[in-house]
Design a protein around this motif. Structure first.
Motif, short mmCIF file in Angstrom:
data_model
loop_
_atom_site.label_atom_id
_atom_site.label_comp_id
_atom_site.label_asym_id
_atom_site.label_seq_id
_atom_site.Cartn_x
_atom_site.Cartn_y
_atom_site.Cartn_z
N HIS A 62 42.96 14.75 10.34
CA HIS A 62 43.34 14.41 9.13
C HIS A 62 44.09 13.28 8.79
O HIS A 62 44.33 13.04 7.63
CB HIS A 62 43.89 15.65 8.43
N LEU A 63 44.77 12.88 9.90
CA LEU A 63 45.74 11.78 9.68
C LEU A 63 45.50 10.48 10.72
O LEU A 63 45.20 9.30 10.26
CB LEU A 63 46.96 12.29 9.88
N LEU A 261 55.67 10.93 9.14
CA LEU A 261 54.77 11.09 8.53
C LEU A 261 54.19 13.01 8.69
O LEU A 261 53.87 13.33 7.57
CB LEU A 261 53.55 10.59 9.33
N TRP A 262 54.44 13.74 9.61
CA TRP A 262 53.86 14.57 9.70
C TRP A 262 54.60 15.97 9.65
O TRP A 262 54.23 17.12 9.90
CB TRP A 262 52.88 14.74 10.95
N LEU A 285 50.84 7.38 5.16
CA LEU A 285 50.44 6.74 6.18
C LEU A 285 49.72 5.35 5.46
O LEU A 285 50.14 4.35 5.92
CB LEU A 285 49.30 7.18 6.97
N ARG A 286 49.42 5.55 4.33
CA ARG A 286 48.98 4.60 3.47
C ARG A 286 49.87 3.77 2.83
O ARG A 286 49.93 2.30 2.76
CB ARG A 286 47.86 4.92 2.32
N GLN A 289 51.38 1.59 5.86
CA GLN A 289 50.41 0.39 6.10
C GLN A 289 50.77 -0.76 5.25
O GLN A 289 50.70 -2.04 5.65
CB GLN A 289 48.94 0.72 6.09
N ALA A 290 50.97 -0.32 3.76
CA ALA A 290 50.91 -1.45 2.99
C ALA A 290 52.32 -2.17 3.29
O ALA A 290 52.40 -3.33 3.00
CB ALA A 290 50.96 -0.66 1.64
N VAL A 291 53.29 -1.48 3.54
CA VAL A 291 54.75 -1.85 3.92
C VAL A 291 54.62 -2.84 5.24
O VAL A 291 55.26 -4.11 5.12
CB VAL A 291 55.64 -0.96 4.01
N VAL A 292 53.97 -2.19 6.00
CA VAL A 292 53.72 -3.35 7.37
C VAL A 292 53.04 -4.48 6.98
O VAL A 292 53.34 -5.40 7.79
CB VAL A 292 52.92 -2.13 8.31
#
Length: 320
Positions: A62-63, A261-262, A285-286, A289-292
């Motif tokens: 799921h992640l 995250l979890w 997580l999304r 990713q955007a910040v990374v």
């Protein structure tokens, strides 16, 4: 800079976003994951191996399968998560080689390998990349120390196997050292640890957030072109998002996130856990990713009021 081989470049691409930034979900914790799964009086000991394995499978399903890569352990998660098809075809597998805990010799910490795990067995487990944790006090240990020799030996073994190695480094307080003394040294310790690892041949680093934009720039300079990812060290998601944006803006090449995250999705019944991993952890997580990849984080991310090394980070351990 320690140059990547062709095989290592392919592995680096597999653990990175389309924009070329490392992004790995960390789920190799054992005792640390048990600790967040229960509030029973006997704590982590109340979580069985099967329950931990089921939680890890849910994390992957799921992640982790929504990230470029996931970091798993060879004691509980592997090889079953590969063999039963839980791990998605498009998600790279990073295998953690370090056992839980550490030994202390003359006041210095040393990690151990999971019994029987080698560069070759990482491949046999289906791994695309290996990760090994080393404790380091660069004011007491240099490239010629025992830990330096251990890093060099593993780098060589992984190169011979055509396997990319992520070298994770944690610093820590010495006996008799106050928290204030350690906090003052911390940014320089992280930078010097990065420098020593690079001298020993490391090609990719996983490091604690060094406390500020200046600290991040110091680490980047010390790494001499070797990419480094910032680890979450158990801080909350919003704090980690701010840390990652500061680190990336000052030379970091990505992030490896676990409990941020979890951790608040696991201390529940399995059916609720699955729902929270989808509705709470996956959006995190999304956002990560955007910040990374360079998007602005929510809120201010300057050094003024930015997270420092207080709390979890100053304890110097992410703990498998």
């Amino acid at each position: 800079m320690n140059e990547l081989t062709t095989l290592e470049r392919r592995a680096m691409a597999a653990i990175s976003t389309p924009a070329g930034r490392m992004l790995i979900v960390a789920a190799d914790q054992r005792n640390g994951m048990k600790a967040v799964m229960t509030d029973a009086p006997d704590g982590p000991d109340s979580v069985t191996a099967d329950q931990l394995a089921a939680a890890k499978a849910d994390l992957v399903r799921h992640l982790g399968n929504h990230a470029p890569a996931i970091l798993l352990d060879p004691e509980v998660a592997l090889p079953r998560i590969v063999d039963d098809g839980t791990l998605a075809r498009g998600t790279a597998l990073v295998v953690g080689m370090d056992a839980s805990g550490f030994e202390t010799v003359d006041g210095l910490r040393y990690t151990r390998y999971v019994e029987g795990v080698t560069a070759r067995s990482v491949r046999q487990l289906g791994g695309d990349v290996a990760k090994m944790l080393f404790y380091l006090r660069p004011d007491r240990q240099g490239a010629g120390s025992r830990v330096g020799d251990e890093i060099r030996s593993l780098v060589k073994a992984c190169e011979e196997e055509g396997l990319l190695l992520i070298v994770e480094v944690l610093t820590y307080r010495l006996d008799g050292e106050s928290e204030e003394e350690y906090r003052a040294l911390f940014p320089q310790l992280v930078a010097d640890a990065a420098r020593i690892c690079v001298e020993c041949g490391a090609k990719v680093l996983k490091l604690p957030y060094p406390g500020s934009a200046q600290g991040s720039a110091m680490v980047t300079a010390a790494a001499s072109g070797v990419p480094w990812a910032v680890l979450s060290a158990g801080v909350d998601h919003d704090t980690f998002i701010r840390q990652v944006q500061i680190a990336v803006a000052n030379g970091a090449s990505g992030a490896m996130a676990g409990r941020s995250l979890w951790k608040d999705s696991l201390a529940v019944a399995p059916e609720v856990r699955r729902q929270l991993l989808t509705s709470r952890a996956l959006p995190r997580l999304r956002e990560l990713q955007a910040v990374v990849d360079g998007a602005p984080a929510r809120g201010a991310v300057t050094d003024q009021g930015a997270p420092t090394i207080d709390g979890v980070v100053t304890r110097g351990s992410t703990g498998p």
